[in-house]
Design an enzyme around this catalytic site. Structure first.
Site, PDB file in Angstrom:
ATOM      1  N   CYS A  80       0.856  -1.189   0.000  1.00 25.15           N
ATOM      2  CA  CYS A  80       0.000   0.000   0.000  1.00 25.15           C
ATOM      3  C   CYS A  80       0.893   1.240   0.000  1.00 25.15           C
ATOM      4  CB  CYS A  80      -0.899  -0.010   1.226  1.00 25.15           C
ATOM      5  SG  CYS A  80      -1.768   1.552   1.469  1.00 25.15           S
TER       6      CYS A  80
ATOM      7  N   CYS B  44      -5.220   1.724   7.920  1.00 23.99           N
ATOM      8  CA  CYS B  44      -4.433   2.514   6.960  1.00 23.99           C
ATOM      9  C   CYS B  44      -4.960   3.958   6.975  1.00 23.99           C
ATOM     10  CB  CYS B  44      -4.584   1.903   5.574  1.00 23.99           C
ATOM     11  SG  CYS B  44      -3.921   2.941   4.267  1.00 23.99           S
TER      12      CYS B  44
ATOM     13  N   CYS C 135      -5.675  -2.779  -0.099  1.00 22.90           N
ATOM     14  CA  CYS C 135      -4.844  -2.709   1.087  1.00 22.90           C
ATOM     15  C   CYS C 135      -5.695  -3.292   2.213  1.00 22.90           C
ATOM     16  CB  CYS C 135      -4.498  -1.254   1.401  1.00 22.90           C
ATOM     17  SG  CYS C 135      -3.934  -1.037   3.095  1.00 22.90           S
TER      18      CYS C 135
END
Ligand code: IVH
Length: 680
Positions: A411, A434, A429
């Site tokens: 990612c 994230c 991802c």
């Protein structure tokens, strides 16, 4: 080509064209460009000319399929709505003129050149100045009556303004196009994007999809426009010429083309066509060509028509604009659900009236298939004049040192190894923490279509995520004033406003929170249906398969099988259930909708069972209509069932209904029932 080969190819072409007609007309979701479609038609026409023994009724006109849908009343046009012969070549345009010169034996013929509006053909009838009917082209002979929907178009007057010296015709069919402005197209697509719904490729498709909605209130929510450029049947007949007609239409108060040109002879026509090409991008509607018409109505009548198209007019089409430019870089964006989308960062280039500097490359496979590399020169096209797409690489200009693009394994935002699920084209991802995903989730959660919290723009969201104050949605309700005050000077007032807005959002409507959770496939309207049914966040989160389905069928109006499965799947993940718990713990108390009062009651007390595939309504839509009219939907047939609404391939429920003597109705009858109460 041998006759056998030709016969085969003709059959294949016809089949292919029929598929595209279906996609274009009935579904408003074309898969190929107009240019490619026209190429198929031309190939067919060319073969048929060479091998007349296999020729059908087709001619190289524009798409002339059939837009009629079940659910609409068919109406026969008083005069057929023909299509136009069309060409992309200047030479063929000149040939059109030469044919007329020969016919009338004079060179100096007067023409009118008009924009070819890229919308959806419609015929609007006024009787003694009153709007009485609007009908789509359909198959040219008869179309769908869309009067109720057309009446929602603000610029279409219900009554024509009288014009001195021009008695109002008893009956006049005025032809034109229904369209959407670019701004409205973008507004609707944005709303759909926020709702996680599929985007429309271009304004034309969206306009076509809209005017064919059975629910007029839905049509009214989208701002359709109309432009009128021609006359069909008229009683008493209209004398004069096309240019005079344009003026008359304007005086009647009808929206007409932005501009038209009067031209004598083909050289003037050609100059006007080119001028139009320069100006058209500033018009309110999308244009894909010029229509050249003999001006004088008398000469038009003399020239007459072939079976499909008039001999007095032709459409010159502008090729979809393409430009070559360099891919400076390929960046990868991470969406709310972790999907990685590659984007071509282009050397800015002027295309169809605006500068294009980015184009989506869709996904990893698409890049590999087209072998798109950083540093390549590529052909960019604006599909439907709106969304730029990379068509192909120019291999001749590929730098020597170029290497295939390597899609990231990690990612680009958080560095987690990406995954590609077998059944998906998307690369994701998988790290739900994230920061890119958190930012997007948060952006969605506080957006207008969800909690609608003012003061949380993207810069603010970035700041909150960067500092680690917000890691999950509920953190928004735990922000501390003293932390926020460190974000800048003189921010007391904005901080207090923001905190007040966040506090108020705790008591927002339930559907807003449901939508804000970002459950796949669940948009605004489904969120409202879920809120009305479950009335409580925890009940929704705890719902099992059985709460959505009776056997294989969904029992909640507005919520189909895919959606139900997505909801159950979403809350099967412990972190999503935790999310609900945390929101409640943070003090979120969403309001359930008021129980419905008033509204239509034509179906009050009636219980419906749906089975099979209806011609135009999905099961969810039919269910929603039943409930809107005060009725109920049940999953199984019993003596209490009032009606079984059955479509194609209805199964055992139909047998059961017959066995119990429950009335079975089809969609048409269903619509009549609704109409009895002024609906449908
Ligand atoms: S005249 C008998 N004028 O393009 C001919 N059509 O390709 C009637 N169109 O069916 C059509 N702009 O739906 C005419 N200024 C214009 C037009 C126009 C768009 C559409 C119309 C027509 C199709 C033919």
């Amino acid at each position: 080509m041998t006759p056998t080969e030709a016969k085969k190819r003709i059959a294949a072409l016809r089949k292919e064209i029929a598929v595209h007609d279906e996609l274009y007309y009935r579904q408003a979701k074309p898969k190929i460009s107009d240019f490619d479609y026209d190429a198929l038609k031309r190939e067919l026409a060319g073969l048929e000319a060479k091998f007349p023994q296999f020729a059908g009724a087709d001619s190289p006109t524009e798409r002339i399929g059939d837009d009629r849908l079940e659910g609409f009343v068919t109406y026969r046009h008083r005069l057929p709505m023909q299509s136009l012969d069309n060409t992309y070549s200047e030479e063929e345009l000149r040939e059109f003129h030469r044919r007329l010169v020969k016919l009338f034996d004079r060179e100096a013929l007067d023409y009118v050149v008009e924009p070819k509006v890229d919308g959806l053909a419609v015929s609007v009838t006024y009787e003694r100045g009153q709007l009485v009917r609007a009908v789509t082209r359909g198959n040219g002979e008869e179309g769908d009556d869309i009067t109720a929907n057309a009446r929602t178009i603000h610029s279409l007057p219900a009554r024509l303004k009288p014009v001195q010296g021009h008695p109002m015709p008893d009956v006049i069919e005025i032809r034109g196009e229904i369209y959407l402005t670019l701004a409205e197209f973008q507004r609707i697509n944005q709303e759909r994007e926020e709702a996680g719904e599929e985007l429309y490729a271009n304004p034309r498709n969206l306009a076509a999809g809209t005017i064919k909605q059975l629910d007029t209130s839905e049509v009214a929510r989208r701002r359709l426009e109309i432009v009128l450029y021609g006359v069909g049947y008229c009683e008493p007949p209209l004398a004069g010429a096309q240019h005079g007609y344009h003026e008359l239409v304007k005086h009647w108060g009808l929206p007409t083309v932005e501009r038209y040109w009067r031209a004598t002879g083909i050289d003037e026509v050609w100059r006007s066509v080119q001028e139009l090409d320069q100006l058209r991008h500033a018009f309110a509607y999308a244009t894909d060509g010029a229509v050249v018409k003999l001006d004088d109505f008398r000469l038009q009548r003399e020239a007459g028509s072939t079976a499909k198209a008039p001999r007095w007019a032709i459409a010159y089409k502008f090729a979809a604009e393409r430009a070559e430019t360099r891919i400076n870089d390929i960046t990868v964006q991470v969406g709310r659900t972790g999907v990685l989308t590659p984007v071509a960062e282009l050397e800015p280039v002027l295309l169809a009236g605006s500068t294009v500097s980015r184009a989506t490359l869709h996904n990893k496979d698409e890049i590999a298939r087209k072998d798109i590399r950083i540093g390549d020169y590529v052909l960019v096209e604006k599909a439907g004049e709106v969304i730029p797409a990379v068509i192909a690489v120019n291999p001749k200009r590929r730098p020597e040192a170029s290497r295939p693009y390597h899609f990231p394994d990690r990612c680009p935002v958080c560095g987690t190894a990406v995954v590609q699920l077998e059944e998906e084209v998307a690369t994701r991802c998988p790290n739900v923490a994230c920061p890119a995903q958190v930012r997007r989730r948060l952006g969605h959660f506080v957006s207008k279509a969800c909690l609608d919290i003012d003061g949380l723009g993207s810069a603010m969201i970035d700041a909150l995520v960067e500092r680690g104050w917000v890691k999950e949605l509920p953190d928004i309700f735990r922000l501390r004033r003293e932390d926020l005050l460190t974000l800048g000077k003189n921010v007391e007032k904005s901080t207090d406003n923001l905190l007040a807005a966040i506090e108020a959002a705790k008591q927002c409507e339930l559907w807003r929170v449901i939508h804000g959770l970002g459950i796949p496939h669940v948009g605004v309207s489904a969120s409202k249906d879920l809120a009305a049914h479950f009335r409580d966040l925890e009940r929704l989160a705890g719902a099992a398969r059985e709460d959505f389905f009776a056997g294989k069928e969904s029992v909640i109006s507005g919520i189909g099988g895919t959606m139900a499965a997505a909801i159950v799947g979403f809350f099967a993940e412990p972190r999503h259930r935790q999310l609900v718990t945390d929101l409640l713990e943070a003090g979120v108390r969403p309001r359930a909708p008021e129980k419905r009062a008033g509204g239509s009651t034509v179906l009050a007390g009636k219980v419906f069972v749906l089975t099979g595939t209806l011609p135009t309504l999905t099961r969810d839509e039919a269910g929603a209509r039943i409930e809107a009219a005060g009725g109920k939907v049940s999953g199984s047939v019993s003596k209490k069932t009032s009606y079984v609404l059955a479509g194609a391939e209805a199964g055992s429920k139909l047998d059961k209904a017959r066995e119990l003597g429950v009335p079975v109705i089809d969609e048409a009858e269903f619509r009549r029932l609704l109409a009895a109460g002024g609906e449908g």
